[in-house]
Design a protein around this motif. Structure first.
Motif, PDB file in Angstrom:
ATOM      1  N   ALA A  27       0.826  -1.204   0.000  1.00 11.21           N
ATOM      2  CA  ALA A  27       0.000   0.000   0.000  1.00 11.21           C
ATOM      3  C   ALA A  27       0.863   1.259   0.000  1.00 11.21           C
ATOM      4  N   LYS A  28       1.918   1.250   0.779  1.00 10.89           N
ATOM      5  CA  LYS A  28       2.801   2.414   0.839  1.00 10.89           C
ATOM      6  C   LYS A  28       3.424   2.693  -0.529  1.00 10.89           C
ATOM      7  N   LYS A  29       3.916   1.652  -1.192  1.00  9.42           N
ATOM      8  CA  LYS A  29       4.509   1.833  -2.519  1.00  9.42           C
ATOM      9  C   LYS A  29       3.472   2.385  -3.503  1.00  9.42           C
ATOM     10  N   ALA A  30       2.256   1.853  -3.438  1.00 12.30           N
ATOM     11  CA  ALA A  30       1.208   2.307  -4.359  1.00 12.30           C
ATOM     12  C   ALA A  30       0.859   3.767  -4.123  1.00 12.30           C
ATOM     13  N   LEU A  31       0.713   4.150  -2.870  1.00  7.20           N
ATOM     14  CA  LEU A  31       0.369   5.531  -2.550  1.00  7.20           C
ATOM     15  C   LEU A  31       1.490   6.484  -2.955  1.00  7.20           C
ATOM     16  N   LEU A  32       2.731   6.096  -2.702  1.00  4.46           N
ATOM     17  CA  LEU A  32       3.859   6.946  -3.093  1.00  4.46           C
ATOM     18  C   LEU A  32       3.958   7.083  -4.609  1.00  4.46           C
ATOM     19  N   ALA A  33       3.431   6.095  -5.322  1.00  3.64           N
ATOM     20  CA  ALA A  33       3.371   6.175  -6.787  1.00  3.64           C
ATOM     21  C   ALA A  33       2.109   6.899  -7.259  1.00  3.64           C
ATOM     22  N   ARG A  34       1.409   7.534  -6.330  1.00  5.14           N
ATOM     23  CA  ARG A  34       0.188   8.298  -6.597  1.00  5.14           C
ATOM     24  C   ARG A  34      -0.917   7.453  -7.225  1.00  5.14           C
ATOM     25  N   ARG A  35      -1.086   6.260  -6.685  1.00  5.57           N
ATOM     26  CA  ARG A  35      -2.210   5.426  -7.077  1.00  5.57           C
ATOM     27  C   ARG A  35      -3.245   5.451  -5.942  1.00  5.57           C
ATOM     28  N   HIS A  36      -4.514   5.397  -6.309  1.00  3.60           N
ATOM     29  CA  HIS A  36      -5.582   5.255  -5.331  1.00  3.60           C
ATOM     30  C   HIS A  36      -5.586   3.810  -4.838  1.00  3.60           C
ATOM     31  N   VAL A  37      -5.847   3.601  -3.545  1.00  5.63           N
ATOM     32  CA  VAL A  37      -5.709   2.265  -2.958  1.00  5.63           C
ATOM     33  C   VAL A  37      -6.963   1.866  -2.189  1.00  5.63           C
ATOM     34  N   GLU A  85       0.079   1.187  11.382  1.00  3.92           N
ATOM     35  CA  GLU A  85       0.307   1.042   9.946  1.00  3.92           C
ATOM     36  C   GLU A  85      -0.724   1.824   9.142  1.00  3.92           C
ATOM     37  N   VAL A  86      -1.982   1.684   9.524  1.00  8.81           N
ATOM     38  CA  VAL A  86      -3.040   2.322   8.733  1.00  8.81           C
ATOM     39  C   VAL A  86      -3.019   3.837   8.922  1.00  8.81           C
ATOM     40  N   HIS A  87      -2.696   4.297  10.119  1.00 10.40           N
ATOM     41  CA  HIS A  87      -2.547   5.739  10.318  1.00 10.40           C
ATOM     42  C   HIS A  87      -1.453   6.297   9.409  1.00 10.40           C
ATOM     43  N   GLU A  88      -0.366   5.563   9.241  1.00 11.35           N
ATOM     44  CA  GLU A  88       0.708   6.008   8.353  1.00 11.35           C
ATOM     45  C   GLU A  88       0.241   6.038   6.904  1.00 11.35           C
ATOM     46  N   LEU A  89      -0.533   5.042   6.505  1.00 13.30           N
ATOM     47  CA  LEU A  89      -1.066   5.050   5.142  1.00 13.30           C
ATOM     48  C   LEU A  89      -2.002   6.234   4.930  1.00 13.30           C
ATOM     49  N   GLN A  90      -2.803   6.564   5.934  1.00 12.75           N
ATOM     50  CA  GLN A  90      -3.662   7.744   5.843  1.00 12.75           C
ATOM     51  C   GLN A  90      -2.836   9.006   5.616  1.00 12.75           C
ATOM     52  N   ARG A  91      -1.762   9.123   6.378  1.00 17.94           N
ATOM     53  CA  ARG A  91      -0.907  10.313   6.258  1.00 17.94           C
ATOM     54  C   ARG A  91      -0.320  10.419   4.854  1.00 17.94           C
ATOM     55  N   ILE A  92       0.148   9.300   4.320  1.00 12.79           N
ATOM     56  CA  ILE A  92       0.749   9.309   2.992  1.00 12.79           C
ATOM     57  C   ILE A  92      -0.298   9.638   1.931  1.00 12.79           C
ATOM     58  N   ALA A  93      -1.476   9.021   2.033  1.00 13.90           N
ATOM     59  CA  ALA A  93      -2.532   9.266   1.046  1.00 13.90           C
ATOM     60  C   ALA A  93      -2.921  10.733   1.019  1.00 13.90           C
ATOM     61  N   GLU A  94      -3.045  11.336   2.204  1.00  9.56           N
ATOM     62  CA  GLU A  94      -3.406  12.745   2.262  1.00  9.56           C
ATOM     63  C   GLU A  94      -2.318  13.613   1.645  1.00  9.56           C
ATOM     64  N   LYS A  95      -1.067  13.288   1.943  1.00 14.04           N
ATOM     65  CA  LYS A  95       0.048  14.069   1.391  1.00 14.04           C
ATOM     66  C   LYS A  95       0.124  13.936  -0.124  1.00 14.04           C
ATOM     67  N   GLN A  96      -0.159  12.740  -0.633  1.00 13.84           N
ATOM     68  CA  GLN A  96      -0.069  12.479  -2.070  1.00 13.84           C
ATOM     69  C   GLN A  96      -1.320  12.915  -2.825  1.00 13.84           C
ATOM     70  N   GLY A  97      -2.376  13.222  -2.107  1.00 18.36           N
ATOM     71  CA  GLY A  97      -3.608  13.658  -2.760  1.00 18.36           C
ATOM     72  C   GLY A  97      -4.348  12.546  -3.473  1.00 18.36           C
ATOM     73  N   VAL A  98      -4.309  11.324  -2.895  1.00 15.80           N
ATOM     74  CA  VAL A  98      -4.973  10.186  -3.511  1.00 15.80           C
ATOM     75  C   VAL A  98      -5.955   9.570  -2.519  1.00 15.80           C
ATOM     76  N   THR A  99      -6.817   8.711  -3.035  1.00 12.79           N
ATOM     77  CA  THR A  99      -7.852   8.058  -2.232  1.00 12.79           C
ATOM     78  C   THR A  99      -7.299   6.834  -1.519  1.00 12.79           C
ATOM     79  N   LEU A 100      -7.695   6.689  -0.252  1.00 15.84           N
ATOM     80  CA  LEU A 100      -7.451   5.461   0.502  1.00 15.84           C
ATOM     81  C   LEU A 100      -8.787   4.999   1.057  1.00 15.84           C
ATOM     82  N   PHE A 101      -9.146   3.750   0.777  1.00 16.11           N
ATOM     83  CA  PHE A 101     -10.427   3.201   1.212  1.00 16.11           C
ATOM     84  C   PHE A 101     -10.182   1.928   2.014  1.00 16.11           C
ATOM     85  N   ALA A 102     -10.451   1.987   3.313  1.00 11.79           N
ATOM     86  CA  ALA A 102     -10.416   0.796   4.162  1.00 11.79           C
ATOM     87  C   ALA A 102     -11.798   0.161   4.095  1.00 11.79           C
TER      88      ALA A 102
END
Length: 309
Positions: free
Chosen positions: A80-90, A102-119
């Motif tokens: 998930a981290k690699k995908a978000l850093l590559a600006r993919r929606h996850v 882990e999920v809080h970190e993914l939230q932070r990355i998604a917000e910074k990258q401007g992409v969608t994260l859906f749990a």
């Protein structure tokens, strides 16, 4: 999907039982999605471009903007981290990770990258859940009891990862019940006590009994053979409600309610993901996972008989 727009390209990562049983049929039946690629070391889908290396896939297919991760929770964070850093929606299968951090970190990355994260929580999309939630708005919940018992050999045949650290054991299906609980209750509850049964040769529980504030309780067991039990029974000031078959059927005052035609849990999840991506929004509700983490913290450990598939 708006008239005249093309389906969004999506890749499935992790082609195991849940992907084949649920994700692939939902995507192939959807007009909003084009299943453009898969990534798996051992599985593939006929007629779909297949990759066996995630880094290579990200480099080769920058045009695929959405990735659905169907991997077990243990490796999911790195993907998930690699995908978000590559600006993919996850989109994340449940549970969204091994740990809350882990999920809080993914939230932070998604917000910074401007992409969608859906749990995603598929059981929240069961046919009776929304109707039960609307009924409870007008009632006072006096007690609620969850009974969630199934056969791990049927649903996770030979999948040792469920009993490895991070696999959650019986909490893997139990979290489905907790996702419904946290969706339908008008007021939140918190865990007050738990008893967890660990097979003497395994690292995660095979059964659990949970007690919550508000006269709420749950019993999970992965050793039930024959008919499976996924029930939530609720007593209210205006009579009983019950969700059965994992939320697919709703009973009010003992009578089954007629529900509107329902597309299914996973088609509903992917419709939600399409909406989130279209709006540039995310949806990461960790309430069910908090209850699991609390159970691991508060739970009294009981040793059970060894378990083998």
């Amino acid at each position: 999907m708006a008239y005249g727009t093309s389906p969004r390209r999506i890749a499935l990562v992790g082609i195991g039982k849940i992907a084949r049983d649920q994700h692939v049929p939902a995507l192939q039946a959807s007009s909003e999605w084009d299943l453009a690629a898969t990534v798996s070391r051992s599985g593939s889908i006929e007629g779909v471009e297949a990759h066996d290396d995630f880094d290579g896939f990200l480099e080769a297919r920058p045009d695929i903007e959405v990735i659905s991760l169907c991997l077990p929770p243990q490796p999911r964070f790195d993907y998930a981290k690699k995908a978000l850093l590559a600006r993919r929606h996850v989109m994340l299968e449940k549970p969204p990770g091994q740990t809350l951090a882990e999920v809080h970190e993914l939230q932070r990355i998604a917000e910074k990258q401007g992409v969608t994260l859906f749990a995603s929580w598929h059981s929240r999309m069961a046919a009776g859940v929304a109707a039960a939630k609307s009924r409870l708005v007008e009632r006072v919940v006096q007690s609620l009891r969850i009974t969630w018992k199934e056969d791990v050999r049927k649903w996770h045949p030979g999948q040792d990862w469920v009993f490895a650290p991070g696999g959650m054991g019986v909490m893997d299906p139990g979290i489905n019940a907790l996702s419904i609980l946290t969706e339908i209750l008008p007021e939140p509850v918190h865990l007050t006590a738990a008893e967890l049964e660990f097979p003497e040769n395994r690292d995660t529980p095979i059964a659990a009994r949970l007690e919550f504030s508000g006269n709420v309780s749950a019993e999970f067991d992965w050793r039930q053979e024959g008919p499976q039990t996924w029930d939530i029974e609720i007593e209210t000031n205006k009579g009983p409600l019950a969700l059965r078959e994992g939320g697919a059927r709703l009973y009010v005052d003992g009578s089954e309610q007629k529900l509107l035609d329902h597309p299914g849990e996973y088609p509903s999840l992917y419709a939600r993901m399409a909406d989130l991506v279209g709006r540039g929004a995310s949806d990461v509700d960790l309430a069910p996972m908090i209850h699991v983490a609390d159970a691991m913290t508060l739970g009294r450990r009981v040793t059970a008989a060894p378990f083998e598939f």
